[in-house]
Design a protein around this motif. Structure first.
Motif, mmCIF file in Angstrom:
data_model
loop_
_atom_site.group_PDB
_atom_site.id
_atom_site.type_symbol
_atom_site.label_atom_id
_atom_site.label_comp_id
_atom_site.label_asym_id
_atom_site.label_seq_id
_atom_site.Cartn_x
_atom_site.Cartn_y
_atom_site.Cartn_z
ATOM 1 N N PHE A 31 -48.493 -81.012 -68.389
ATOM 2 C CA PHE A 31 -49.218 -81.351 -69.611
ATOM 3 C C PHE A 31 -49.696 -80.090 -70.328
ATOM 4 O O PHE A 31 -49.537 -79.967 -71.547
ATOM 5 C CB PHE A 31 -50.415 -82.255 -69.290
ATOM 6 C CG PHE A 31 -51.303 -82.485 -70.464
ATOM 7 C CD1 PHE A 31 -50.936 -83.395 -71.446
ATOM 8 C CD2 PHE A 31 -52.471 -81.773 -70.625
ATOM 9 C CE1 PHE A 31 -51.742 -83.597 -72.554
ATOM 10 C CE2 PHE A 31 -53.280 -81.969 -71.732
ATOM 11 C CZ PHE A 31 -52.917 -82.881 -72.693
ATOM 12 N N GLU A 32 -50.236 -79.152 -69.582
ATOM 13 C CA GLU A 32 -50.731 -77.915 -70.193
ATOM 14 C C GLU A 32 -49.596 -77.107 -70.815
ATOM 15 O O GLU A 32 -49.770 -76.504 -71.875
ATOM 16 C CB GLU A 32 -51.497 -77.085 -69.161
ATOM 17 C CG GLU A 32 -52.835 -77.695 -68.790
ATOM 18 C CD GLU A 32 -53.513 -77.010 -67.615
ATOM 19 O OE1 GLU A 32 -52.900 -76.097 -66.996
ATOM 20 O OE2 GLU A 32 -54.660 -77.376 -67.319
ATOM 21 N N MET A 33 -48.421 -77.102 -70.173
ATOM 22 C CA MET A 33 -47.270 -76.397 -70.738
ATOM 23 C C MET A 33 -46.851 -77.041 -72.060
ATOM 24 O O MET A 33 -46.579 -76.343 -73.035
ATOM 25 C CB MET A 33 -46.101 -76.412 -69.747
ATOM 26 C CG MET A 33 -46.281 -75.475 -68.585
ATOM 27 S SD MET A 33 -45.001 -75.597 -67.288
ATOM 28 C CE MET A 33 -43.511 -75.828 -68.192
ATOM 29 N N VAL A 39 -49.176 -76.109 -79.478
ATOM 30 C CA VAL A 39 -50.104 -75.206 -80.173
ATOM 31 C C VAL A 39 -49.392 -73.931 -80.605
ATOM 32 O O VAL A 39 -49.564 -73.453 -81.727
ATOM 33 C CB VAL A 39 -51.333 -74.890 -79.279
ATOM 34 C CG1 VAL A 39 -52.185 -73.790 -79.887
ATOM 35 C CG2 VAL A 39 -52.157 -76.150 -79.052
ATOM 36 N N GLY A 40 -48.542 -73.391 -79.726
ATOM 37 C CA GLY A 40 -47.808 -72.166 -80.043
ATOM 38 C C GLY A 40 -46.887 -72.324 -81.240
ATOM 39 O O GLY A 40 -46.671 -71.380 -81.992
ATOM 40 N N GLU A 44 -49.954 -78.811 -83.703
ATOM 41 C CA GLU A 44 -51.033 -79.650 -83.198
ATOM 42 C C GLU A 44 -51.514 -80.687 -84.217
ATOM 43 O O GLU A 44 -52.037 -81.721 -83.833
ATOM 44 C CB GLU A 44 -52.199 -78.816 -82.668
ATOM 45 C CG GLU A 44 -52.861 -77.920 -83.684
ATOM 46 C CD GLU A 44 -52.251 -76.530 -83.723
ATOM 47 O OE1 GLU A 44 -51.459 -76.188 -82.843
ATOM 48 O OE2 GLU A 44 -52.568 -75.798 -84.659
ATOM 49 N N GLU A 45 -51.317 -80.464 -85.483
ATOM 50 C CA GLU A 45 -51.710 -81.441 -86.511
ATOM 51 C C GLU A 45 -50.531 -81.752 -87.423
ATOM 52 O O GLU A 45 -50.678 -81.927 -88.629
ATOM 53 C CB GLU A 45 -52.889 -80.902 -87.308
ATOM 54 C CG GLU A 45 -54.143 -80.731 -86.460
ATOM 55 C CD GLU A 45 -55.302 -80.140 -87.237
ATOM 56 O OE1 GLU A 45 -55.156 -79.863 -88.437
ATOM 57 O OE2 GLU A 45 -56.355 -79.944 -86.617
ATOM 58 N N VAL A 46 -49.350 -81.858 -86.832
ATOM 59 C CA VAL A 46 -48.122 -82.041 -87.605
ATOM 60 C C VAL A 46 -48.137 -83.332 -88.427
ATOM 61 O O VAL A 46 -47.536 -83.397 -89.498
ATOM 62 C CB VAL A 46 -46.883 -81.979 -86.670
ATOM 63 C CG1 VAL A 46 -46.792 -83.197 -85.789
ATOM 64 C CG2 VAL A 46 -45.629 -81.778 -87.473
#
Length: 132
Positions: A31-33, A39-40, A44-46
């Motif tokens: 999940f973190e990946m 984010v990278g 994140e707000e696409v």
């Protein structure tokens, strides 16, 4: 997605708790990946991204008098372009669309020319003359 990764339904409560924690840690890392990749990439707000080009602009480039499925298809293509080119402008997007349309138009002209009966006949005659 978060719930599925962090709270799997296949955990057997009779199993050793440390095994369950290892599974949860692995899923948490996945999940973190995924989160870091999102984010990278600046996604994140696409869902809040507004299209650079509207339907009227698309209709102008395509020289259409009314909208329809073709405009919707191009809207999808242009959103994909916009996500692939986050620093692109509306004019860049329209230029890309014009280039894409010109290539497609050229391919269609070549295809129709190739299928034209007189062209096929001339080609056949010229190929037959090779064997004479």
């Amino acid at each position: 997605m978060v719930y599925t990764l962090l709270y799997p339904s296949d955990i057997n409560h009779a199993e050793d708790i440390s095994k369950n924690n290892i599974q949860l840690d692995k899923k948490r890392k996945v999940f973190e990946m995924v989160e870091n990749a999102i984010v990278g990439l600046g996604l994140e707000e696409v869902w809040e991204v507004k299209p650079l080009v509207n339907g009227k602009d698309i209709m102008n480039v395509l020289q259409l008098k009314s909208g329809g499925p073709l405009v919707k298809d191009w809207q999808q293509k242009l959103i994909q372009w916009q996500l692939a080119h986050p620093s692109g402008t509306a004019e860049d997007c329209l230029d890309w669309m014009r280039q894409k349309r010109a290539k497609r138009s050229l391919l269609l002209k070549c295809f129709h020319l190739f299928l034209e009966p007189s062209y096929i006949w001339q080609r056949t005659v010229s190929e037959l003359s090779i064997y004479s």
